[in-house]
Design an enzyme around this catalytic site. Structure first.
Site: not given
Length: 230
Positions: A53, A89, A106, A172, A200
């Protein structure tokens, strides 16, 4: 007053240079998820996890918000209604892009958490395994990141926002990680129009009413202009 709730994932930061979770040649590819993104991995080898991290924190500091981050901040500032951004994110590109109402479900690379007492404080750029908690003094500092097997932050509040959404947009996201992958079903069940922005269709793409395919910096910018009548 209408309400837009937006979920963002790794894809929105990819154009800024942040490697996605599944990048074939990035930081994640060099480590097993079990080793660097679980409480058990941290217990086995805290130094490996902390250094992982540290590298992600250093990488995030070198990049800048892109057009999609800035477009969402503009939407929040100028939209005649409420805009809430929820991000999976752990970088700070939304904040640096100007977003104000933001939930890091998160966790955040810039945060440190005591594994012993739960105290939180700003993380140094370089954490060390065994760093002490400024509150309880235990040598139990860890990154303030929600790992696999842990409960994401602010879930009750997030579901309240989803219940009130007139529009729910996912940008995303892979649709592979729950509970975030279930947000579209929650919003849709409450009557929201649902729209997915991605390169996609995601794993839950069939649950969205509308799809816009392409780089987020282009598709999100165009969508925001439409909403703002530009």
């Amino acid at each position: 007053m209408s309400k837009i709730v937006i979920l963002t994932g790794a894809g929105i930061s990819a154009e800024s240079g942040i490697e996605t979770f599944r990048a074939e040649d990035g930081l994640w590819a060099q480590h097993r998820v079990e080793d660097v993104a679980t409480p058990e991995g941290f217990m086995r080898d805290p130094e490996l996890v902390v250094n992982f991290y540290n590298a992600r924190r250093a990488q995030a500091a070198e990049v800048s918000p892109n057009a999609a981050h800035k477009a969402l901040a503009q939407l929040e500032a100028e939209y005649d209604g409420e805009v809430v951004v929820i991000t999976q994110n752990v970088d700070d590109l939304h904040e640096r892009g100007g977003t104000q109402t933001l939930y890091h479900m998160h966790g955040h690379l810039k945060g440190a958490l005591c594994a012993s007492c739960g105290h939180r404080w700003p993380a140094p750029m370089v954490m060390q395994a065994g760093d002490t908690c400024p509150s309880c003094k235990a040598p139990a500092a860890r990154p303030d990141i929600v790992w696999f097997g842990e409960m994401p932050y602010d879930m009750e509040r997030l579901f309240d926002h989803l219940a009130q959404a007139d529009i729910f947009a996912a940008i995303g996201t892979s649709g592979n990680v729950y509970p975030a992958a279930g947000f579209v079903a929650e919003a849709r069940s409450n009557g929201a129009h649902t729209i997915e922005f991605n390169l996609e269709e995601s794993a839950v793409g069939n649950q969205f009413a509308e799809h816009r395919t392409g780089p987020a910096s282009q598709t999100v910018r165009k969508w925001v202009d439409e909403l703002l009548g530009k």
